[in-house]
Design an enzyme around this catalytic site. Structure first.
Site, PDB file in Angstrom:
ATOM      1  N   HIS A  24     -50.176  66.323  55.907  1.00  0.00           N
ATOM      2  CA  HIS A  24     -51.415  65.981  55.201  1.00  0.00           C
ATOM      3  C   HIS A  24     -52.613  65.895  56.148  1.00  0.00           C
ATOM      4  CE1 HIS A  24     -48.707  64.933  51.925  1.00  0.00           C
ATOM      5  NE2 HIS A  24     -49.763  64.933  51.135  1.00  0.00           N
TER       6      HIS A  24
ATOM      7  N   TRP B 147     -47.583  74.075  47.524  1.00  0.00           N
ATOM      8  CA  TRP B 147     -47.594  72.789  48.227  1.00  0.00           C
ATOM      9  C   TRP B 147     -46.353  71.978  47.882  1.00  0.00           C
ATOM     10  CZ3 TRP B 147     -50.001  70.693  52.197  1.00  0.00           C
ATOM     11  CH2 TRP B 147     -49.922  69.307  52.387  1.00  0.00           C
ATOM     12  N   TRP B 148     -46.013  71.929  46.599  1.00  0.00           N
ATOM     13  CA  TRP B 148     -44.806  71.206  46.193  1.00  0.00           C
ATOM     14  C   TRP B 148     -43.581  71.748  46.924  1.00  0.00           C
ATOM     15  CZ3 TRP B 148     -45.425  71.366  40.159  1.00  0.00           C
ATOM     16  CH2 TRP B 148     -46.393  70.439  39.765  1.00  0.00           C
TER      17      TRP B 148
END
Length: 104
Positions: free
Chosen positions: A22, A76-77
């Site tokens: 992140h 992203w998942w």
């Protein structure tokens, strides 16, 4: 604006990796979130319980829910599925939280 909060979990051995992924998030995902009306989005980690608390302000539920249908979000998942409990479609296991207090 609509304030939303939710809780997810992170694997006990993946705190640092979750944060690394992140820092920063992909620019394409940031663009998708902003284009869909997300503002002031934060995620907090409770290291003792391996819990993540997300807080976001959104412009509409419909636009927020549409984020999940984007290729960037689905990618992203998939990228995050190995560090947190996820559903078969790779979306993170998440529970909405009910607001009980707010001070502006």
């Amino acid at each position: 604006m609509i304030r939303k909060a939710f809780v997810m979990a992170v694997n006990p051995d993946a705190h640092a990796e979750y944060q690394r992924r992140h820092t920063p998030i992909w620019p394409e995902l940031e663009s998708v979130l902003k284009a869909h009306g997300a503002h002031h989005y934060s995620i907090f980690l409770d290291e003792t319980r391996n819990l993540l608390f997300g807080v976001v302000e959104i412009e509409s539920e419909e636009r927020w829910n549409a984020v999940a249908q984007t290729a960037e979000c689905q990618r992203w998942w998939q990228h995050m599925a190995d560090v947190m409990p996820s559903h078969p479609d790779n979306s993170p296991v998440s529970q909405a939280l009910r607001e009980v207090f707010y001070l502006e």
